[in-house]
Design an enzyme around this catalytic site. Structure first.
Site, PDB file in Angstrom:
ATOM      1  N   GLY A  71       0.876  -1.271  -0.081  1.00 38.27           N
ATOM      2  CA  GLY A  71       0.131   0.059   0.009  1.00 38.27           C
ATOM      3  C   GLY A  71       0.771   1.237  -0.101  1.00 38.27           C
ATOM      4  O   GLY A  71       2.108   1.182   0.178  1.00 38.27           O
ATOM      5  N   SER A  72       0.159   2.197  -0.516  1.00 41.96           N
ATOM      6  CA  SER A  72       0.938   3.685  -0.490  1.00 41.96           C
ATOM      7  C   SER A  72       0.824   4.290   1.139  1.00 41.96           C
ATOM      8  O   SER A  72       0.092   3.784   2.011  1.00 41.96           O
ATOM      9  CB  SER A  72       0.621   4.614  -1.352  1.00 41.96           C
ATOM     10  N   GLY A  73       1.589   5.464   1.150  1.00 46.68           N
ATOM     11  CA  GLY A  73       1.086   6.231   2.451  1.00 46.68           C
ATOM     12  C   GLY A  73       2.506   5.807   3.412  1.00 46.68           C
ATOM     13  O   GLY A  73       2.652   6.373   4.446  1.00 46.68           O
ATOM     14  N   HIS A  74       3.559   5.148   2.979  1.00 46.16           N
ATOM     15  CA  HIS A  74       4.505   4.734   3.458  1.00 46.16           C
ATOM     16  C   HIS A  74       5.914   5.357   2.916  1.00 46.16           C
ATOM     17  O   HIS A  74       7.032   4.946   3.018  1.00 46.16           O
ATOM     18  CB  HIS A  74       4.727   3.305   3.606  1.00 46.16           C
ATOM     19  N   ASP A  92      -2.132  -7.765   2.123  1.00 45.99           N
ATOM     20  CA  ASP A  92      -1.216  -8.025   1.152  1.00 45.99           C
ATOM     21  C   ASP A  92      -0.923  -9.537   0.727  1.00 45.99           C
ATOM     22  O   ASP A  92      -0.944  -9.802  -0.340  1.00 45.99           O
ATOM     23  CB  ASP A  92       0.326  -7.690   1.602  1.00 45.99           C
ATOM     24  N   HIS A 150       1.660   0.683  10.884  1.00 48.54           N
ATOM     25  CA  HIS A 150       0.989   1.962  10.955  1.00 48.54           C
ATOM     26  C   HIS A 150       0.989   2.294  12.289  1.00 48.54           C
ATOM     27  O   HIS A 150      -0.011   3.413  12.630  1.00 48.54           O
ATOM     28  CB  HIS A 150      -0.525   1.676  10.479  1.00 48.54           C
TER      29      HIS A 150
END
Ligand SMILES: Nc1ncnc2c1ncn2[C@@H]1O[C@H](COP(=O)(O)OP(=O)(O)O)[C@@H](O)[C@H]1O
Ligand SMILES: Nc1ncnc2c1ncn2[C@@H]1O[C@H](COP(=O)(O)OP(=O)(O)O)[C@@H](O)[C@H]1O
Ligand SMILES: [Mg+2]
Ligand SMILES: [Mg+2]
Ligand SMILES: [Mg+2]
Ligand SMILES: [Mg+2]
Lengths: 215, 333, 333, 215
Positions: free
Chosen positions: C55-58, C111, C220
C-alpha cells in the site's frame, strides 16, 4: 586606598556574572524562542562555562591574560552569534587592558571601549537595532561619563548596569535589524531581545559584585 | 512534560549523533577531532577542497554530504549553533593546499561571525581560501539586500556542483566562478505548518495556529512573511514557485533545478505532491525541469513543512549536477 | 480542524505521489499503467526479476527502491491498502521470463490475500514465479507462529540482497535460497512515541499518552506490546536490541546488519543516537556490525518512532549487500 | 407468485447496501482506527463504488454475471483485506448461482453458502476470531435455517440481518485472532470489529430492500 580594581576583583565580578547568567538560562531561551531559534540560554551557559574554565586556568600573570583567556574561551564555544560577539568583547578588553595591573575608573572605561570596538568590528549593529548592542553601548557610555565625572568605580558600574537594563528593556519597542530576528520584521515589536537581556545581566552582576566588595 | 524525542543527555547530542553517523558510514566518513567530519578517503591534494560549517540539529545536514564529489570537511557546531571560529580555522588549515580551498558559508548571523573570524585567522596564516556565502532565501523579497537573505537548502546542490568541478580538477578560481554563477541564480522559499522543538530544552520554536501555515520561514521555523490558512498542496506549490521563478529570472526555454527539501515531519508523500505541482507550473511557463531533488537534506527537528528551491541551470551546471558523487546521503553512480 | 498536511483531494493521493516520484526520477523509474512502477531501463531478460507489492502512504517506500540491483517492479496499492490481486498478477505476467520471478510479499492481511489471488492466477497462467513472505516482526515473540509476525522494514535489505543476486545472474532457485536464508535470520522491532494521521480522512491512528512510548508497534502504529514511560535513546536502543539479538540467534563472533528505519517525525539526529547505542550493545556482546542502514525507508506519515532491524550476515550476504545498485533512494557505487 | 428473487431484486438489494455502507464510512474508519489502520471506511467505500459500477455495466444476461461483475469489481479495488474477501464472497455467490434466473429461499441459501465457502478458501477465520466472519457465518447460517424451515425470503433475510448484527456486536467481547488487530491481543477486547460491522450492514441493507419490495 585608591579606587581601582585588580584582576582578583575582575575574577569576582566574572564569577558573579557566571552565576547570574546560569540562573537566567530558561528566561534567555524563552525570549529567543519568540524571536529566534530558542537557544540563547544554552549559548550563554556555554559562554559562561568557558569563562569559568578560563578563570580556573588563569596563570595569575596579568589582567590582560585573564581577559584574554575568558575571551578566547568564549570564542571557542559553539554558540551561534554569542561566542564570536562575547569572545570579541573580552578579547578587545584584554587588548585594552595593556600591561595594567589594576584599573582606575578612567582605565576601566578605556578597557570597555576597547571591548566594544572589537565587537563593532564584527557587527554593524547600532543602538535601536534590537541586539545586545542596545545594552552594551549605553553601558559603556555610562562608564565613560562616570569616569569623566570622576565618579567611583562602583558608581560607574551601577550606572552602567542601569543603562544596560534600560537599553535591554527598550528593545521591546524596537524592530530587529540584525540576527535571526531580522526576518520577523514588525512582529519582533513587543518582545525583549534575548542578547540585550544577557548583556544587561553582565553589567548587573558586575555592579553587584562591586557593591558586595564595599560592604 | 517529557520531550517526545529519543535522546540522552541534551548536552551530548552533537557528539553522540556525529559518533553514530561516522560509525554507521565509516567507509565514507571519518571524525577527526571532536566535530570535524572528513572524507574517509581524502581527495587528491592537487584538487580544490570544499569546506563548510553549520550548527547541528538539522540532520542529515551538511556532514551527511561529505564525500567524493561533494564536501571534503564539514565543521559541525552545537545544536542550532555555528561552530566556533578557531575550530573552523583548524579545518581550513587542515585542508589548505596549493590548489586552494573553497569555503562555503550559509548566511546566518552566527555562521558568518565564525566564518569571518576563521577567515581573518586564515589570512594571517597565509592560507589559500576563497569564501562563498549562500543567501538564497527570498522571503524578505528577491531584491532585498544580501544580508537579509538567509542561506537555506541551496548550499546542498552548491556543494554538489562545486564538488564536481573540484573533482574534475578545475582551479580554485574556476570552481569559485562556477559556484558563484550557481549561487547568483538560485532562490528558496520555506513553508511550515507544525513547529519544531529545540532538542536541548524542549522549547517550541515559534507558533502556528491549528488551521494555519506560514510561508517564508527560516531554517528553524523562525516566523516568515506571516501566517495564512492551510492551502492545498497544489495551491501552496503554485504560490511558492510563482515567487521563485521571477526571483531567478527564469523565462520560457530556460532549464532549472527544482528541489523540495522536507523539514522533518512532512512526508515524502507530500513532497512528491508538491514537486509535481511545482513542476507543472514550470512546464506551463515553458520552463524545463532538467534536474530534481526530493528528500530531506536540511531538516529542523520534527517541523512540518518544506523548502522549495529553484535554480537556473546551463549545460555545464547540469553536467556537474549529474556527475558521480559518493556520500552517506547522496550518491550518484 | 484542517489536516496538517500538504495534500489535494485525498482520493488522488496515490496517483499524484506516484506521478511526482516518477517524474522527479524519470531517469530511473517509469510508471506503466496506473500503479505499476518499473525500472526506466529494464533488466536483461535472462536475469531473475524481483516483484513486490504494498500500500502507499509509507513513502519513500517500496517504489523508491525500484532500480538496478533492487526491485524490478513495485505494485502500489492505495493509502495503507494492498493493491488488488488482478493488478499484482498483471505485474507478474509483465515480468515473467524463463529465468523466473522472485515475488516478495510482506506479511500483512491484505497484502497476503492479494498475493495469494495473484499467485493462483499465476499458477493457472503457468508463470515462473516463486513467492517469499517476510515476517520478521518479533513483537508477538520471536517464536510466535509466522502468521503473527508482520513484515516490516526487513523487506528493503532483502530486496537489496535478492536484487544483487539476480543481477549477478544467479538462477531463481539460487536467488530464492539466498533471500530465504536472509529472511530466516532477520528480526525487527518497532517503537512509536507520536501517532500518525491517516491522510485520507485525518483520523489519528492509535493513541499514545504525552509521557509514553510503545515498543512492538506495527507498520501503521497499530498498538504493540503495551505502553511505557518515555526512555532515553540509550535505554530504548538497549531494550530493543537485547530482544533482537536472541531472536536471530546472534552470538559472539557473528556479523550483523543493523538498520534503523525512521517512521516519519523522528529525526535523523535521534536515529544516529539510537544506532550508536545499539551498535555499542552489539559490540559489548562481541557481535560485529558489518553492515548498516540509517534512514527513512518505510515510514508511516508523521509518526514519531522507528524500527530497529537486525540480521545475521555471512560473507556472501555481506558482499551482496554491498554490491552496486541504483534506485531513487538507494544507490551504491 | 412464488417467493423468489430475480437479478433485478438483487440489484435493488445491492443498491441499498451501497448507500447504507457509504453513509457509514466515518463509523467504519473510526472503528478501524482503534484496532487497525483507520482505513476500513475508505476500503468499503471503494468496494461499494466498484459494485455500483458493475451494476451499471451489467449486460443483463444473468444473475451469475451480475454477481461475478460485482465480485470482480471488488476484487480489483486496492482495499487491503476488504477487496479480496468481499470480492471472493460475490465471486463465490456467482458460481453458486449457476444458471438460475431467480432464486427461491433454498437456492438463495446455497448461493450464500457458495460465497462463504469461497471466502473461507482465503481466510481461516472462524466465529469468535473477531473478523467479518462473525457476521457472515451466522448470517449465512440463518438463511440456511430459514430455508430449511420453509420461511419466506424476506424473513430469511431479516433473520440473517439480525444474526449478523448480533455477531458484529459480539465481536466487542472477543480478542482478535486475524488481520492487523491480531497483534493488539487483549487490548482489542471492548471494541467492535470494523469488518464485522460492514458485513452486518450488508445484510441489514439486503433485508431492508426486501421488505421495501413487499410494501
Ligand atoms: N550582528 C549582530 N550584532 C549584535 N548582536 C547580534 C547580532 N546578531 C545577533 N545578535 C544578538 O545575538 C542574540 C542571539 O544570540 P544566540 O541565540 O545565542 O545566537 P543565534 O541567533 O545564532 O542562535 C540576539 O538576541 C542579538 O542580541
Ligand atoms: N484473515 C481475515 N479473515 C477475515 N476477515 C479479515 C481477515 N483479516 C482482516 N479481516 C477483516 O478485515 C477488516 C479490516 O479491513 P480493512 O481495514 O479494509 O483492511 P486492512 O486491515 O488491510 O486495512 C477487519 O476488521 C476484519 O474484520
Ligand atoms: Mg538563538
Ligand atoms: Mg542558534
Ligand atoms: Mg489498510
Ligand atoms: Mg484497515
Amino acid at each position: 586606598m585608591a579606587d581601582t580594581i585588580s584582576a582578583d576583583n575582575v575574577t569576582a565580578m566574572l564569577q558573579t556574572a557566571v552565576a547570574l547568567i546560569r540562573d537566567n538560562e530558561p528566561l534567555l531561551s524563552r525570549l529567543d524562542s519568540v524571536t529566534g531559534d530558542g537557544d540563547h540560554g544554552a549559548a550563554m551557559v556555554s559562554a559562561v562555562a568557558a569563562a569559568e574554565k578560563a578563570l580556573g586556568e588563569w596563570d595569575k600573570s596579568s589582567l590582560k591574560s585573564l581577559l584574554h583567556g575568558v575571551g578566547w574561551g568564549m570564542m571557542c564555544i559553539d554558540g551561534g552569534s554569542t561566542g564570536p560577539l562575547w569572545g570579541s568583547l573580552f578579547m578587545g578588553m584584554s587588548k585594552g587592558a595593556g600591561e595594567a595591573e589594576s584599573l582606575d575608573c578612567a582605565a576601566l572605561a578605556e578597557v570597555f571601549e576597547a571591548g566594544l570596538a572589537k565587537v563593532q568590528s564584527q557587527s554593524k549593529a547600532q543602538v535601536g537595532d534590537k541586539t545586545m548592542m542596545d545594552a552594551l553601548i549605553p553601558a559603556v557610555g555610562a562608564i565613560r561619563s562616570a569616569a569623566d565625572a570622576s565618579a567611583s568605580i562602583s558608581d560607574a558600574m551601577a550606572s552602567a548596569a542601569s543603562a544596560a537594563a534600560q537599553g535591554a528593556q527598550a528593545t521591546a519597542g524596537m524592530q530587529a535589524r540584525f540576527g535571526r530576528a531580522r526576518n520577523l520584521g514588525e512582529r519582533t515589536i513587543g518582545h525583549v531581545d534575548p542578547g540585550a537581556t544577557s548583556m544587561s545581566l553582565l553589567f548587573k552582576a558586575f555592579s553587584e559584585a562591586l557593591s558586595a566588595r564595599e560592604t | 512534560m517529557a520531550m517526545k524525542k529519543f535522546i540522552n543527555d541534551p548536552a551530548n547530542l552533537t557528539v553522540e549523533l556525529l559518533d553514530g553517523l561516522c560509525t554507521a558510514f565509516s567507509d565514507k566518513l571519518s571524525l577527526v577531532s571532536e566535530k570535524l567530519v572528513c572524507r574517509a578517503t581524502p581527495k587528491d591534494s592537487d584538487k580544490v577542497a570544499i569546506v563548510t560549517l553549520g550548527g547541528s540539529g538539522h540532520e542529515p545536514a551538511l556532514q551527511a554530504f561529505v564525500g567524493e564529489g561533494l564536501i571534503d570537511i564539514s565543521v559541525v557546531g552545537d545544536i542550532f549553533a555555528a561552530p566556533n571560529g578557531p575550530k573552523v580555522f583548524e579545518a581550513l588549515k587542515m585542508m589548505n593546499r596549493e590548489a586552494g580551498v573553497l569555503f562555503v558559508v550559509l548566511n546566518h548571523a552566527g555562521d558568518v561571525l565564525s566564518a569571518n573570524i576563521a577567515m581573518e585567522m586564515a589570512a594571517e596564516a597565509g592560507l589559500n581560501v576563497k569564501m562563498i556565502l549562500t543567501h538564497e532565501d527570498i522571503a524578505p523579497g528577491a531584491d532585498a539586500p544580501a544580508e537579509d537573505k538567509r542561506g537555506l537548502v541551496g548550499c546542498v546542490p552548491l556543494y554538489k556542483i562545486a564538488g564536481a568541478a573540484a573533482e574534475a580538477g578545475k582551479s580554485l578560481d574556476e570552481v569559485f566562478a562556477i559556484a558563484e554563477r550557481f549561487n547568483n541564480n538560485m532562490a528558496t522559499l520555506a513553508v511550515a505548518m507544525k513547529i519544531a522543538t529545540n532538542p536541548q530544552n524542549g522549547g517550541e520554536i515559534g507558533k502556528i495556529a491549528d488551521d494555519e501555515m506560514e510561508i517564508g520561514m527560516g531554517q528553524h521555523g523562525e516566523a516568515g512573511t506571516g501566517p495564512c490558512k492551510i492551502m492545498s498542496a497544489d495551491d501552496t506549490a503554485k504560490a511558492m514557485v510563482e515567487r521563485l521563478i521571477p526571483a531567478i529570472g527564469a523565462v520560457k526555454g530556460d532549464k532549472v533545478l527544482l528541489a523540495i527539501n522536507g523539514s522533518g515531519a512532512t512526508t515524502h508523500m507530500e513532497m512528491f505532491l508538491i514537486y509535481r505541482a511545482a513542476r507543472k507550473v514550470l512546464a506551463d511557463a515553458g520552463i524545463e525541469t532538467a534536474c530534481s531533488m526530493v528528500g530531506e537534506y536540511l531538516t529542523v527537528q520534527e517541523m512540518g513543512g518544506f523548502q522549495m528551491f529553484l535554480a537556473k541551470m546551463d549545460d555545464e551546471l547540469i553536467e556537474l549536477f549529474g556527475a558521480p558523487c559518493d556520500s552517506p546521503y547522496w550518491t550518484v553512480k
